[in-house]
Design a protein around this motif. Structure first.
Motif: not given
Length: 145
Positions: A8, A78, A80, A100-101, A135
């Motif tokens: 993240i 991933t 984010i 993902h944003h 999510y």
């Protein structure tokens, strides 16, 4: 079995990404290893982020702000991003990495009394929580399919 790494990112890694890291470790530590980092990390995790997470029973008081470079040599599954600046300045990562944003306001920029600032931190925490619950549910569905 090694779990996939979910990273993240935000600019300072002091509020939003730390809140998200704490939530994901609580919600989905069986799905992935969660870490957070910043493009330009702050000196410390914001004390009000620690406080609003303690309110919901999640302790991030031992977290610390990390630079994204600590993770660039790892296999990241991933990414984010939780702020627009991090999304725009995120290093070009391998195309195989899921990205993902989600844009959240920076609670560290809140002004007013501590009570007013806490309200902003709580709102951002709750907004991040709602999004991450959805999510994680999606990831669980994908794993079980």
């Amino acid at each position: 079995m090694d779990l996939p790494l979910l990273l993240i990112l935000c600019t300072g890694n002091s509020c939003r990404s730390q809140i998200a890291e704490g939530l994901l470790k609580e919600l989905a530590d069986d799905l992935f290893t969660t870490q957070s980092a910043g493009m330009n990390p702050a000196k410390e995790v914001h004390p009000l982020a620690v406080k609003v997470m303690q309110e919901i029973g999640i302790d991030i008081s031992q977290n610390y702000c990390k630079h994204i470079n600590l993770f660039l040599d790892q296999k990241i599954d991933t990414v984010i991003t939780v702020c627009d600046h991090a999304d725009q300045s995120c290093p070009t990562l391998l195309s195989s990495i899921k990205r993902h944003h989600f844009s959240f306001p920076d609670p560290a920029e809140a002004t007013g009394t501590e009570i007013e600032k806490l309200q902003i931190f709580r709102q951002v925490r709750d907004d991040i929580s709602k999004l991450l619950l959805a999510y994680v549910a999606g990831r669980r569905d994908a794993v079980s399919a």
